[in-house]
Scaffold this motif. Structure first.
Motif, mmCIF file in Angstrom:
data_model
loop_
_atom_site.group_PDB
_atom_site.id
_atom_site.type_symbol
_atom_site.label_atom_id
_atom_site.label_comp_id
_atom_site.label_asym_id
_atom_site.label_seq_id
_atom_site.Cartn_x
_atom_site.Cartn_y
_atom_site.Cartn_z
ATOM 1 N N LEU A 151 0.664 -1.288 0.038
ATOM 2 C CA LEU A 151 0.075 0.210 0.167
ATOM 3 C C LEU A 151 1.041 1.082 0.128
ATOM 4 O O LEU A 151 0.491 2.262 -0.707
ATOM 5 N N PHE A 152 1.727 1.361 0.833
ATOM 6 C CA PHE A 152 2.667 2.510 0.929
ATOM 7 C C PHE A 152 3.771 2.568 -0.076
ATOM 8 O O PHE A 152 3.714 3.644 -0.750
ATOM 9 N N ALA A 153 4.293 1.553 -0.720
ATOM 10 C CA ALA A 153 4.837 1.621 -1.866
ATOM 11 C C ALA A 153 4.279 2.138 -3.176
ATOM 12 O O ALA A 153 4.331 2.958 -3.940
ATOM 13 N N ASP A 154 2.901 1.573 -3.297
ATOM 14 C CA ASP A 154 2.026 2.150 -4.371
ATOM 15 C C ASP A 154 1.824 3.693 -4.243
ATOM 16 O O ASP A 154 1.652 4.014 -5.180
ATOM 17 N N MET A 155 1.519 4.037 -3.009
ATOM 18 C CA MET A 155 1.364 5.446 -3.023
ATOM 19 C C MET A 155 2.419 6.303 -3.645
ATOM 20 O O MET A 155 2.204 7.085 -4.089
ATOM 21 N N ILE A 156 3.594 5.906 -3.383
ATOM 22 C CA ILE A 156 4.805 6.833 -3.635
ATOM 23 C C ILE A 156 5.054 6.472 -5.104
ATOM 24 O O ILE A 156 5.589 7.375 -5.802
ATOM 25 N N GLU A 157 4.807 5.074 -5.543
ATOM 26 C CA GLU A 157 5.203 4.906 -7.078
ATOM 27 C C GLU A 157 4.221 5.551 -7.782
ATOM 28 O O GLU A 157 4.343 5.797 -8.990
ATOM 29 N N ARG A 158 2.876 5.640 -7.599
ATOM 30 C CA ARG A 158 1.789 6.380 -8.318
ATOM 31 C C ARG A 158 2.272 7.745 -8.395
ATOM 32 O O ARG A 158 1.871 8.355 -9.583
ATOM 33 N N ARG A 159 3.095 8.181 -7.528
ATOM 34 C CA ARG A 159 3.644 9.690 -7.836
ATOM 35 C C ARG A 159 4.932 9.795 -8.472
ATOM 36 O O ARG A 159 5.730 10.669 -8.426
ATOM 37 N N GLY A 160 5.317 8.745 -9.093
ATOM 38 C CA GLY A 160 6.569 8.801 -9.961
ATOM 39 C C GLY A 160 7.662 8.129 -9.375
ATOM 40 O O GLY A 160 9.020 8.207 -9.854
ATOM 41 N N ALA A 161 7.752 8.019 -7.903
ATOM 42 C CA ALA A 161 9.037 7.619 -7.030
ATOM 43 C C ALA A 161 9.404 6.021 -7.454
ATOM 44 O O ALA A 161 8.271 5.183 -7.953
ATOM 45 N N GLN A 162 10.643 5.702 -6.950
ATOM 46 C CA GLN A 162 10.962 4.194 -7.337
ATOM 47 C C GLN A 162 11.070 3.631 -5.840
ATOM 48 O O GLN A 162 11.815 4.530 -5.004
#
Length: 281
Positions: free
Chosen positions: A25-36
């Motif tokens: 969930l947390f990883a998806d939050m930042i990945e949707r904003r373009g982060a790795q």
């Protein structure tokens, strides 16, 4: 409505994610904003192996009730709910009825949110989301003879809170429904530490104190601690709340950012976005 550019406002950032319980969930939050997201789940949360003790605690509360109930974590509320409903739905119903009759003291917003899912309320919030905040909130109250339930966590006996309640002459009924267990293998943790030391991350986002404990335990056992601390101080260190921030500072790590009041993952992500937007403007 957010534009595509706004949504990907962490584009190109590499963020260390040691979260385990809600890693995806947390990883998806930042990945949707373009982060790795560079993942290394450092700890796992499991039911206490002493299930008999939890069962006795539930039976005691259902049979005799409580005057006050201190909730320290949202995870604790969820775990006790799960224990109660494993036998029959009626057991959970009876527990909720008893808890509804007690004054609920919550250490922070997470237990309050989980109580609302059970249609229960928080009657008294800690002055700050720490044990000291709970003690301060109760300092002027007469607890003599009160049956006080305390939800502990991990293997921490929380001596300051227990001693405070004992001094108040309360009848303490404590329960610890879950433990922390190592999840990632040591080589994975070492790779994560080496990635931090090599300056290959823009940020690390810590969401629980046991993550920091495990990280430094492995670092010290492998002579990496002296390199780890200055490396962390050279990047953005995000802490989800004050307890995590205090643990980082105890290791000599400066916390770069923390949500102002809502100590959850979404506000943590927003705080990182604001930090990097300010840095690039």
């Amino acid at each position: 409505m957010s534009s595509t550019r706004d949504v990907r406002d962490l584009e190109g950032r590499r963020i260390g994610v040691p979260e385990s319980r809600q890693l995806d969930l947390f990883a998806d939050m930042i990945e949707r904003r373009g982060a790795q997201a560079v993942r290394c789940p450092l700890v796992d949360i499991r039911d206490t192996p002493d299930e008999a003790h939890v069962g006795r605690w539930l039976d005691e509360v259902i049979e005799h009730g409580l005057d006050d109930m201190i909730w320290l974590t949202g995870e604790g509320v969820r775990r006790l709910r799960s224990f109660a409903e494993r036998d029959t739905p009626e057991r959970l119903t009876r527990l909720v009825e008893r808890l509804d009759q007690a004054r609920a003291i919550t250490r922070g917003p997470k237990p309050g949110r989980e109580l609302r899912a059970l249609k229960l309320r928080s009657d008294l919030a800690a002055t700050q989301p720490t044990t000291a905040g709970v003690i301060e909130a109760l300092a002027d109250m007469d607890l003599t003879g009160h049956r006080v339930g305390v939800q502990l966590y991990g293997t921490d006996p929380n001596r300051p809170l227990m001693d405070f309640l004992a001094d108040k002459q309360a009848e303490i009924h404590a329960v610890a429904p879950y433990i922390y267990a190592d999840e990632a293998e040591t080589p994975q943790v070492l790779d994560f530490i080496d990635t931090i030391v090599a300056g290959q991350l823009d940020a690390v986002a810590f969401t629980s104190s046991p993550q920091i404990k495990r990280l430094y335990k492995v670092a010290r056992a492998n002579e990496r601690a002296d390199a780890l601390t200055p490396a962390l101080n050279g990047l953005c260190v995000a802490a989800v709340g004050p307890l995590v921030g205090e643990r980082l500072e105890a290791e000599g790590v400066q916390v770069t950012l923390m949500p102002d009041s809502n100590y959850f993952m979404k506000p943590l992500v927003r705080a990182m976005v604001a930090h990097f937007n300010a840095a690039s403007s």
